[in-house]
Design an enzyme around this catalytic site. Structure first.
Site, PDB file in Angstrom:
ATOM      1  N   ARG A 169      35.363 -27.667 -38.966  1.00 26.45           N
ATOM      2  CA  ARG A 169      34.835 -28.051 -40.397  1.00 26.45           C
ATOM      3  C   ARG A 169      35.759 -29.041 -40.949  1.00 26.45           C
ATOM      4  O   ARG A 169      36.901 -29.117 -40.863  1.00 26.45           O
ATOM      5  CB  ARG A 169      35.188 -26.834 -41.444  1.00 26.45           C
ATOM      6  N   ARG A 176      22.077 -28.912 -55.543  1.00 25.71           N
ATOM      7  CA  ARG A 176      22.719 -30.202 -55.697  1.00 25.71           C
ATOM      8  C   ARG A 176      21.529 -31.061 -56.757  1.00 25.71           C
ATOM      9  O   ARG A 176      20.318 -30.556 -56.761  1.00 25.71           O
ATOM     10  CB  ARG A 176      22.561 -31.024 -54.641  1.00 25.71           C
ATOM     11  N   ARG A 187      36.707 -22.851 -45.063  1.00 22.18           N
ATOM     12  CA  ARG A 187      35.710 -22.014 -45.516  1.00 22.18           C
ATOM     13  C   ARG A 187      34.558 -21.987 -44.544  1.00 22.18           C
ATOM     14  O   ARG A 187      34.450 -22.770 -43.856  1.00 22.18           O
ATOM     15  CB  ARG A 187      35.058 -22.118 -47.013  1.00 22.18           C
ATOM     16  N   ILE A 188      34.082 -20.612 -44.391  1.00 26.70           N
ATOM     17  CA  ILE A 188      32.958 -20.648 -43.402  1.00 26.70           C
ATOM     18  C   ILE A 188      31.855 -20.845 -44.185  1.00 26.70           C
ATOM     19  O   ILE A 188      30.879 -21.304 -43.737  1.00 26.70           O
ATOM     20  CB  ILE A 188      33.076 -19.250 -42.749  1.00 26.70           C
ATOM     21  N   SER A 189      31.556 -20.748 -45.440  1.00 25.34           N
ATOM     22  CA  SER A 189      30.370 -20.967 -46.515  1.00 25.34           C
ATOM     23  C   SER A 189      29.124 -20.519 -45.835  1.00 25.34           C
ATOM     24  O   SER A 189      28.303 -21.234 -45.725  1.00 25.34           O
ATOM     25  CB  SER A 189      30.489 -22.636 -46.591  1.00 25.34           C
ATOM     26  N   SER A 231      22.407 -26.529 -46.296  1.00 27.03           N
ATOM     27  CA  SER A 231      22.698 -25.032 -46.327  1.00 27.03           C
ATOM     28  C   SER A 231      21.593 -24.357 -47.531  1.00 27.03           C
ATOM     29  O   SER A 231      21.088 -25.256 -48.317  1.00 27.03           O
ATOM     30  CB  SER A 231      24.003 -24.410 -46.760  1.00 27.03           C
ATOM     31  N   ASP A 242      31.559 -31.803 -43.455  1.00 24.04           N
ATOM     32  CA  ASP A 242      31.827 -31.939 -44.925  1.00 24.04           C
ATOM     33  C   ASP A 242      32.709 -33.195 -45.452  1.00 24.04           C
ATOM     34  O   ASP A 242      33.290 -33.615 -44.473  1.00 24.04           O
ATOM     35  CB  ASP A 242      32.436 -30.858 -45.370  1.00 24.04           C
ATOM     36  N   LEU A 248      22.180 -30.925 -23.286  1.00 25.48           N
ATOM     37  CA  LEU A 248      22.848 -30.207 -24.501  1.00 25.48           C
ATOM     38  C   LEU A 248      21.564 -29.664 -25.149  1.00 25.48           C
ATOM     39  O   LEU A 248      20.472 -30.230 -25.453  1.00 25.48           O
ATOM     40  CB  LEU A 248      23.544 -31.322 -25.214  1.00 25.48           C
ATOM     41  N   HIS A 305      26.084 -39.745 -46.781  1.00 18.54           N
ATOM     42  CA  HIS A 305      25.408 -39.109 -45.657  1.00 18.54           C
ATOM     43  C   HIS A 305      24.909 -39.859 -44.697  1.00 18.54           C
ATOM     44  O   HIS A 305      24.641 -39.685 -43.508  1.00 18.54           O
ATOM     45  CB  HIS A 305      24.019 -38.329 -46.496  1.00 18.54           C
TER      46      HIS A 305
HETATM   47  C1  FPP Z   1      28.277 -32.304 -46.726  1.00 18.79           C
HETATM   48  O1  FPP Z   1      29.074 -33.335 -47.361  1.00 18.79           O
HETATM   49  C2  FPP Z   1      27.231 -32.918 -46.155  1.00 18.79           C
HETATM   50  C3  FPP Z   1      25.857 -32.509 -46.202  1.00 18.79           C
HETATM   51  C4  FPP Z   1      25.390 -31.282 -47.125  1.00 18.79           C
HETATM   52  C5  FPP Z   1      24.748 -32.960 -45.474  1.00 18.79           C
HETATM   53  C6  FPP Z   1      25.146 -33.429 -44.137  1.00 18.79           C
HETATM   54  C7  FPP Z   1      24.013 -34.556 -43.606  1.00 18.79           C
HETATM   55  C8  FPP Z   1      24.291 -35.400 -42.747  1.00 18.79           C
HETATM   56  C9  FPP Z   1      25.592 -35.312 -41.927  1.00 18.79           C
HETATM   57  C10 FPP Z   1      23.236 -36.194 -42.353  1.00 18.79           C
HETATM   58  C11 FPP Z   1      21.909 -35.731 -41.575  1.00 18.79           C
HETATM   59  C12 FPP Z   1      22.232 -34.971 -40.224  1.00 18.79           C
HETATM   60  C13 FPP Z   1      21.312 -34.600 -39.697  1.00 18.79           C
HETATM   61  C14 FPP Z   1      21.338 -33.583 -38.458  1.00 18.79           C
HETATM   62  C15 FPP Z   1      20.035 -35.395 -39.347  1.00 18.79           C
HETATM   63  P1  FPP Z   1      29.259 -33.436 -49.031  1.00 18.79           P
HETATM   64  O2  FPP Z   1      28.029 -34.126 -49.715  1.00 18.79           O
HETATM   65  O3  FPP Z   1      29.352 -31.969 -49.342  1.00 18.79           O
HETATM   66  O4  FPP Z   1      30.477 -34.091 -49.265  1.00 18.79           O
HETATM   67  P2  FPP Z   1      31.654 -33.858 -50.207  1.00 18.79           P
HETATM   68  O5  FPP Z   1      32.225 -32.524 -49.984  1.00 18.79           O
HETATM   69  O6  FPP Z   1      32.815 -35.026 -50.042  1.00 18.79           O
HETATM   70  O7  FPP Z   1      31.120 -33.964 -51.628  1.00 18.79           O
END
Ligand code: FPP
Length: 256
Positions: free
Chosen positions: A194, A77, A200-202, A71, A26, A137, A43
């Site tokens: 996290r 979004r 949170r576990i969300s 998720s 996150d 892994l 991202h």
């Molecule tokens: C949460 O941060 C992140 C995500 C919903 C996407 C996670 C994706 C990646 C790290 C990239 C790709 C991963 C793989 C395995 C290919 P947020 O956008 O909720 O951040 P915020 O809480 O600051 O808004």
């Protein structure tokens, strides 16, 4: 309690290195915002952290890493962000699968992939096939995953087996249910991390996290590096896992 489960719990009570780590990554959006960048750049930076943590797990001999990439709630979004995330998944898969394979990493996806573009679904399947026999892994990517969805799907499958006369209601127990869930066959996560400051576990691996040690950090995911990962591992190593027993009992079985 089954003998193997008891043994596994005793071993887990004594271990200092988690066998399985589950992470909610996150903070990508906030990382980007603090740099006046579009969220998408967060991202992208997050993918670099994924690489670092996968490498750290390999080097430290961790068996499994489950990452929450998307998720079932993330569809809410803005459309543009969802589209960009999907592009990023496709590009990351294209770029990384060969290297993961070379490094003996087995890739698996959990979640309802039917909602994804058929091209992405094909790539997921191909990545799983290509790396299926790897013995290092296990990297599990949770995509369109939700813990409640996982439990509902498992319940549906068991209900169908009961209706078909293949399963007795009395034979449904926690082991049987666990065997129907995503990640069956892997040890349950020992350590949950996290990033991003929320505690949170969300709707992540709800069943599987029952006895998992929880670790929260304010670091944003793109800032999470090998040193931060080691801090989480050190925190884990200091904890005493009791699985309902007393601390004295755990100490006794550790000495035995
Ligand atoms: C949460 O941060 C992140 C995500 C919903 C996407 C996670 C994706 C990646 C790290 C990239 C790709 C991963 C793989 C395995 C290919 P947020 O956008 O909720 O951040 P915020 O809480 O600051 O808004």
């Amino acid at each position: 309690m089954a003998q193997e489960q008891l043994q596994a719990e005793t071993q887990a009570g004594q271990q200092s290195l988690p066998r399985h780590v589950a992470i909610i990554m996150d903070g990508n959006g906030r990382w980007a915002k603090s740099r006046n960048l579009p969220r998408y750049m967060g991202h992208r930076a997050g993918v670099k952290s994924v690489r670092r943590v996968v490498e750290a797990c390999r080097q430290r001999g961790i068996e499994a890493l489950t990452l929450f990439a998307f998720s079932s709630e993330n569809w809410r979004r803005p459309r543009i962000e969802v589209g960009l995330l999907m592009d990023l998944f496709v590009r990351t898969l294209k770029k990384e699968v060969h290297r993961l394979d070379q490094n003996n990493v087995r890739v698996r996806f959990i979640g309802d992939r039917s909602a994804f573009d058929p091209k992405l679904q094909k790539m997921m399947h191909a990545a799983e096939q290509k790396t299926a026999d790897n013995t290092g892994l296990t990297l599990v990517i949770a995509a369109n995953y939700g813990g409640r969805w996982d439990l509902v799907e498992a319940t549906r499958r068991m209900a169908a087996q009961v209706a078909a006369g293949e399963l007795e209601v009395d034979d449904i127990d926690s082991e049987r249910l666990a065997g129907e869930l995503c990640n069956a066959g892997l040890p349950e996560p020992d350590l949950f991390i996290r990033t991003g400051g929320e505690q949170r576990i969300s709707n992540y691996l709800l069943w599987q996290l029952a006895y998992t040690e929880l670790y929260f950090t304010d670091l944003l995911w793109p800032d999470f590096d090998a040193a931060a990962f080691d801090e989480a591992l050190q925190s884990f190593a200091r904890r005493q896992r009791r699985f309902g027993k007393t601390g004295d009992q755990v100490e006794q079985s550790r000495r035995a």
